[in-house]
Design an enzyme around this catalytic site. Structure first.
Site, PDB file in Angstrom:
ATOM      1  N   LYS A 155       3.051   9.808   8.327  1.00 39.39           N
ATOM      2  CA  LYS A 155       2.251   9.851   9.486  1.00 39.39           C
ATOM      3  C   LYS A 155       2.307  10.305  10.627  1.00 39.39           C
ATOM      4  O   LYS A 155       2.267  11.002  11.448  1.00 39.39           O
ATOM      5  CB  LYS A 155       2.392   8.321   9.362  1.00 39.39           C
ATOM      6  CG  LYS A 155       1.166   7.634   8.729  1.00 39.39           C
ATOM      7  CD  LYS A 155       1.174   5.445   8.510  1.00 39.39           C
ATOM      8  CE  LYS A 155      -0.205   5.367   7.545  1.00 39.39           C
ATOM      9  NZ  LYS A 155      -1.071   5.531   8.270  1.00 39.39           N
TER      10      LYS A 155
ATOM     11  N   ASP B  91       9.012   2.515   1.437  1.00 34.38           N
ATOM     12  CA  ASP B  91       7.672   3.077   1.913  1.00 34.38           C
ATOM     13  C   ASP B  91       7.418   3.140   3.273  1.00 34.38           C
ATOM     14  O   ASP B  91       7.535   1.685   3.759  1.00 34.38           O
ATOM     15  CB  ASP B  91       6.458   2.874   1.406  1.00 34.38           C
ATOM     16  CG  ASP B  91       5.433   3.601   1.602  1.00 34.38           C
ATOM     17  OD1 ASP B  91       5.162   3.906   2.623  1.00 34.38           O
ATOM     18  OD2 ASP B  91       3.946   3.490   1.207  1.00 34.38           O
TER      19      ASP B  91
ATOM     20  N   PHE C 298       0.763  -1.229   0.263  1.00 36.53           N
ATOM     21  CA  PHE C 298      -0.377   0.341  -0.115  1.00 36.53           C
ATOM     22  C   PHE C 298       0.588   1.485   0.008  1.00 36.53           C
ATOM     23  O   PHE C 298       1.981   0.957   0.806  1.00 36.53           O
ATOM     24  CB  PHE C 298      -0.762  -0.476   1.162  1.00 36.53           C
ATOM     25  CG  PHE C 298      -1.594   1.452   1.645  1.00 36.53           C
ATOM     26  CD1 PHE C 298      -2.852   1.122   1.149  1.00 36.53           C
ATOM     27  CD2 PHE C 298      -1.595   2.517   1.857  1.00 36.53           C
ATOM     28  CE1 PHE C 298      -3.885   1.971   0.364  1.00 36.53           C
ATOM     29  CE2 PHE C 298      -2.311   3.648   2.300  1.00 36.53           C
ATOM     30  CZ  PHE C 298      -3.552   3.641   1.075  1.00 36.53           C
TER      31      PHE C 298
END
Length: 404
Positions: free
Chosen positions: A253, A224, A139
């Protein structure tokens, strides 16, 4: 406006229906606790999906927000600003990277990484070198480029023609990668621990081999670290525990502790391909976001907090083992640090969401990662007492599901 009745029903009246949020509306948080409109208390093991690395209303973050809020919020990138430069310097000093690009989210950081990888390959090796290889169940965000690179076609289907020359192989499957990679490959994009895909750790030899294959084929390795970065696995960034250094790393995040910010980190020779005018972001690197992120980064990037993450992982694993010995619904607890997944065994296949709903009814916020994994991504500084209380609630939720 303040006397307007703000209820869950209002969501269905005014919001695009791409989310289906919980029935209760949180209004206040402190540490790892949250209270809803009715004053009901929840323990937060979700962390805003691995975002609230210091819990709710941490004094360092509140202080930075208030202080910067009285100075400068936004300038645009026609000017630079002190918080952005300080945060950039700290990121460079603490990692392999020599250059930083700021944006507002993980998807934007990944978008920048993908554009940079393509541009670098085309500039240095020619127009044919455009293939991007990523992994099934990966993702990387919801922009059209990043969601196409993400390894779940269901998220990118139905929107028309997709960005081309993007291919996928199974995570941890070295033979599949070897069969696909070539001198046409510009980048291999991977999470150093798959988050949304089910909390899947990489095999150590796999990560090493991916690095070697990228080197052989002059492809850039993009990590990532949107979910794994800023202390989540017990290292500042997950690559540091894997003995492999990427060429480009993305962070978001936890980087802002709850304030929206993203960053792409890379070496100077690669960064040179994003000359003035090639890429940009209106809000990227704005002083308000960078001031809060600097406070979050300074607080997390200490030996005490990072060691504390591994200690807290032990608390979770120990108590989850006891719960599972009693109720026998999980085949394993996967993950690292405070990114953990309870995996359903054969008897409970596809039922992770029932555990999430039961937990909510017991006053506990958890996440899922697919239909078979209950995911925890709590504050990195959650207290022993908050963990114990949360897991007591989780045990009651498990009992609820198991006993029907």
């Amino acid at each position: 406006m303040s006397d307007m009745a703000v209820t869950r029903e209002l969501f269905d009246q005014v919001m695009v229906p791409n989310y289906a949020p919980s029935g209760s509306i949180p209004v206040r948080g402190q540490g790892a606790r949250v209270w809803d409109q009715q004053g009901r208390e929840f323990i937060d093991f979700a962390g805003g999906i691995a975002v609230n690395c210091l819990g709710h209303c941490h004094p360092a973050l509140v202080g930075a927000l208030k202080e910067q809020g009285e100075k400068l919020w936004h300038l645009s990138n026609v000017w630079t600003n002190e918080p952005a430069l300080r945060l950039g310097k700290k990121l460079v000093d603490a990692t392999f990277a020599e250059r930083v690009y700021f944006c507002n989210s993980g998807a934007e950081a990944n978008e920048a990484a993908l554009k940079l990888a393509r541009r670098y390959a085309i500039e240095h090796h020619g127009p044919e070198k455009t293939q991007i290889i990523a992994f099934h169940q990966g993702f990387h965000g919801r922009t059209f480029f990043t969601v196409t690179v993400g390894g779940q076609a269901a998220y990118s289907d139905g929107f028309g023609p997709k960005p081309a020359d993007v291919e996928h192989v199974p995570y941890n499957d070295l033979d599949a990668l070897k069969a696909l990679i070539s001198d046409r490959t510009c980048a291999v994009v991977m999470e150093p621990l798959q988050g949304e895909g089910g909390i899947i750790s990489p095999n150590a030899d796999f990560v090493q081999a991916v690095r070697e294959l990228c080197d052989q084929h002059n492809a850039l390795l993009v990590f990532d670290e949107v979910q794994t970065g800023v202390g989540r696995t017990g290292a500042l960034y997950a690559y540091m525990d894997l003995g492999v250094t990427p060429d480009i790393l993305t962070s978001a995040k936890a980087l802002g502790g709850g304030f929206p910010i993203g960053a792409m980190l890379t070496r100077a020779d690669i960064a040179a391909s994003l000359k003035p005018g090639t890429h940009g972001s209106t809000y990227g690197g704005n002083p308000l976001a960078c001031a809060v992120a600097e406070a979050a980064f300074d607080t997390v990037n200490t030996p005490e907090v990072l060691a504390g993450v591994k200690e807290r992982e032990g608390w979770y694993r120990e108590d989850l083992a006891k719960i599972n010995a009693k109720y026998q619904c999980f085949s394993e607890v996967r993950g690292k640090g405070l990114l953990l997944g309870c995996v359903m065994n054969e008897q409970y296949q596809g039922r992770a969401k029932e555990f999430l709903q039961a937990a909510s009814e017991e006053g506990l916020m958890v996440l899922i990662a697919g239909a078979n994994v209950v995911r925890f991504a709590p504050s990195l500084v959650i207290t022993r007492e908050e963990v114990q209380e949360g897991l007591a609630r989780f045990e009651r939720a498990v009992a609820r599901v198991v006993n029907g």
